[in-house]
Design a protein around this motif. Structure first.
Motif, short mmCIF file in Angstrom:
data_model
loop_
_atom_site.label_atom_id
_atom_site.label_comp_id
_atom_site.label_asym_id
_atom_site.label_seq_id
_atom_site.Cartn_x
_atom_site.Cartn_y
_atom_site.Cartn_z
N GLU A 374 16.70 61.06 -13.53
CA GLU A 374 17.05 62.30 -13.84
C GLU A 374 18.83 62.44 -14.27
O GLU A 374 19.09 63.01 -15.03
CB GLU A 374 16.99 63.60 -12.68
N VAL A 375 19.37 61.62 -13.23
CA VAL A 375 20.84 61.61 -13.53
C VAL A 375 21.05 60.85 -14.88
O VAL A 375 22.09 61.30 -15.58
CB VAL A 375 21.42 60.91 -12.31
N LEU A 376 20.49 59.85 -15.03
CA LEU A 376 20.70 59.09 -16.29
C LEU A 376 20.34 59.95 -17.86
O LEU A 376 21.29 59.95 -18.46
CB LEU A 376 19.72 57.71 -16.05
N ALA A 377 19.26 60.72 -17.49
CA ALA A 377 18.70 61.58 -18.50
C ALA A 377 20.00 62.64 -18.92
O ALA A 377 20.25 63.23 -19.96
CB ALA A 377 17.52 62.16 -18.35
N ALA A 378 20.37 63.09 -17.82
CA ALA A 378 21.52 64.26 -17.69
C ALA A 378 22.91 63.83 -18.33
O ALA A 378 23.40 64.31 -19.34
CB ALA A 378 21.77 64.96 -16.31
N LEU A 379 23.16 62.60 -17.93
CA LEU A 379 24.30 62.02 -18.46
C LEU A 379 24.11 61.66 -19.83
O LEU A 379 25.10 61.99 -21.03
CB LEU A 379 24.72 60.62 -17.73
N ASN A 381 22.17 63.62 -22.10
CA ASN A 381 22.29 64.71 -22.55
C ASN A 381 23.69 65.48 -22.65
O ASN A 381 24.11 66.17 -23.87
CB ASN A 381 21.39 65.95 -21.67
N LEU A 382 24.41 65.30 -21.83
CA LEU A 382 25.85 65.71 -21.86
C LEU A 382 26.63 64.85 -22.99
O LEU A 382 27.41 65.52 -23.72
CB LEU A 382 26.70 65.55 -20.36
N LYS A 386 28.28 66.90 -25.98
CA LYS A 386 29.68 66.96 -26.49
C LYS A 386 29.73 66.53 -28.03
O LYS A 386 30.57 67.25 -28.72
CB LYS A 386 30.19 66.07 -25.64
N VAL A 387 28.96 65.46 -28.38
CA VAL A 387 29.16 65.31 -29.89
C VAL A 387 28.64 66.55 -30.64
O VAL A 387 29.25 66.98 -31.62
CB VAL A 387 28.09 64.03 -30.17
N GLN A 388 27.50 67.31 -30.37
CA GLN A 388 27.08 68.37 -31.02
C GLN A 388 27.95 69.56 -30.93
O GLN A 388 28.18 70.32 -31.84
CB GLN A 388 25.75 68.84 -30.31
N LEU A 389 28.95 69.70 -29.71
CA LEU A 389 29.80 70.64 -29.74
C LEU A 389 30.97 70.36 -30.64
O LEU A 389 31.31 71.28 -31.47
CB LEU A 389 30.35 71.16 -28.20
N LYS A 424 27.90 75.15 -27.36
CA LYS A 424 29.05 75.50 -26.00
C LYS A 424 27.59 75.61 -24.93
O LYS A 424 27.98 75.25 -23.72
CB LYS A 424 29.74 76.54 -26.42
N LEU A 425 26.59 76.58 -24.95
CA LEU A 425 25.96 76.73 -23.94
C LEU A 425 25.23 75.22 -23.42
O LEU A 425 25.11 75.02 -22.46
CB LEU A 425 24.80 77.78 -24.53
N ALA A 426 24.83 74.58 -24.49
CA ALA A 426 24.00 73.34 -24.43
C ALA A 426 24.88 72.38 -23.27
O ALA A 426 24.62 71.92 -22.57
CB ALA A 426 23.74 72.87 -25.57
#
Length: 452
Positions: A374-379, A381-382, A386-389, A424-426
């Motif tokens: 879950e930590v790896l997946a969250a990293l 996703n973040l 950031k790229v999407q933002l 930004k929400l993501a």
């Protein structure tokens, strides 16, 4: 390169734990550990277990009791003693020989078995001399204290995780509200521009209506964000046993995106979990029960000493006072094979406890693996958020410039602004997911150093 750096650090270290906590969050954690009501209840249970150990130790000491009994009865069984019939002829002869009445006549006696106006008061002292159950009972009670201590530590870890998650949820709700405020300001500016264009005869009424609709939608989202802030604050203050409307301060480190720190302390495993310690203690208790049941043929010997007085008519004199010393022994001869069955039952319980420990070890190892993933997946996703933002921000600026130059339509600006808001929400949610995932991993591996 940033993603590669994260993987090179995180994967070999199996993610470590969150240890660089901010001062403010640490303060909240200490407050929660000091004031949480359920934790206080568990500490009371621990005190109860400690007192039970003291009671078990006191069983080795002599017990001194005052025992007073009084009874008065009439009737019931009796025995006839023909004292007069036996002695009166002798007394008559003696009176005739002495020519006197020195020997009067006496009547027959009736003696009741039930005493009349009788008391028995004594101070009894009992001392166990041989009782193997006392030693095993003391060890079992001491092990129960260890179990309760583990229960307290387990709840502390759960409470720490819940406080962290609630705090992250609250801060995230605050940030979501700020995002909606920014989006609302842009929408209101869009309405102002379109209204001026319409007033100047260069705009379209549809754009004004669309801008008003967008503002209404954002205001509804703001209302939901305010509700989320209030609910998150209520839950957080409840965990800390504070007033429901107590102020919650924002952590500057979290606000500046200094959200986590991974520490290099080697491979993560479940060896530090209190649950495993409790299961090992449970096995030790079952072993003590088995040994105790196996010694059912060992006699239980106690000594006693009575110092008292007993008499009829509430008399108290040298004849009524007494003392008694003795020994008592108890040893089973036949009890329907119950003792052997208890031994077999204890063996089954011991095997069951060992099997349960093996199962829990597997479950905890799996839980740590899931938390690590879950930590790896969250990293991931973040990093993607950031790229999407960044992309959404660039796209919005280009569309806004195009709209100002008359190249792009107002609908395109709304779409660009919506994409930026969602990005930004993501990103904000991704930060929460990382913090929550790290708190969960820290809980599963029991790596947080709980203050004593």
């Amino acid at each position: 390169m940033r993603t590669l750096f994260i993987y090179l650090i995180v994967l070999p270290l199996c993610l470590g734990s969150v240890r660089a906590q901010s001062t403010l969050l640490d303060t909240y954690l200490e407050e929660g550990l000091a004031n949480n009501l359920l934790l206080q209840e568990k500490n009371l249970s621990l005190d109860r277990a400690l007192h039970a150990v003291q009671v078990a130790k006191s069983m080795y000491l002599p017990a001194v009791d005052l025992d007073v009994a009084y009874s008065h009865a009439k009737g019931g069984r009796s025995i006839e003693l023909p004292v007069g019939d036996l002695l009166n002829p002798v007394y008559n002869t003696l009176n005739a020989l002495t020519q006197s009445q020195a020997f009067p006549q006496i009547g027959n006696e009736t003696i009741n078995f039930l005493p009349q106006n009788y008391y028995d008061a004594k101070i009894r002292t009992v001392m166990p001399l041989l009782n193997t159950d006392l030693g095993y009972n003391q060890r079992i009670k001491a092990a129960a204290v260890k179990l309760q201590e583990n229960e307290v530590e387990i709840y502390k870890r759960e409470l720490i995780k819940e406080i962290k998650s609630a705090y992250y949820q609250y801060l995230t709700a605050i940030q979501v509200r700020e995002i909606y405020h920014s989006s609302l300001a842009l929408a209101q500016e869009g309405l102002r521009v379109n209204q001026k264009l319409l007033d100047a005869g260069k705009g379209l009424p549809a754009y004004v209506i669309r801008a008003q609709s967008e503002i209404a939608g954002i205001e509804a989202q703001l209302a939901d964000a305010e509700k989320s802030i209030k609910n998150a604050g209520l839950y957080f203050n409840m965990l800390l046993n504070r007033e429901a409307d107590a102020e919650i301060f924002e952590d500057d480190m979290l606000a500046k995106d200094a959200l986590w720190s991974l520490q290099n302390w080697g491979e993560v495993d479940a060896s530090a979990r209190e649950e495993l310690s409790s299961l090992e203690t449970g096995i030790a208790i079952q072993e003590s029960v088995l040994k105790m049941n196996k010694q059912y043929m060992v006699p239980k010997i106690s000594g006693f000493f009575d110092l008292g007085s007993q008499a009829e008519g509430l008399k108290f004199n040298e004849d009524s006072r007494y003392f008694m010393v003795g020994l008592t022994m108890k040893m089973p001869i036949f009890q329907g094979n119950r003792n052997r069955l208890k031994v077999q039952e204890a063996k089954v319980d011991l095997a069951s406890s060992r099997n349960k420990k093996a199962q829990v070890e597997q479950q905890l190892a799996m839980a740590i693996g899931v938390a690590r993933n879950e930590v790896l997946a969250a990293l991931k996703n973040l990093d993607k958020s950031k790229v999407q933002l960044e992309t959404a921000g660039t796209y919005q600026r280009l569309i806004q410039k195009g709209f100002a130059a008359g190249v792009n339509t107002y609908m395109e600006t709304i779409d660009a602004r919506s994409q930026y808001t969602q990005a930004k929400l993501a990103e904000t949610v991704s930060k929460l997911q990382i913090l929550s995932a790290l708190a969960n991993l820290e809980r599963e591996s029991a790596t947080y150093q709980i203050p004593q």
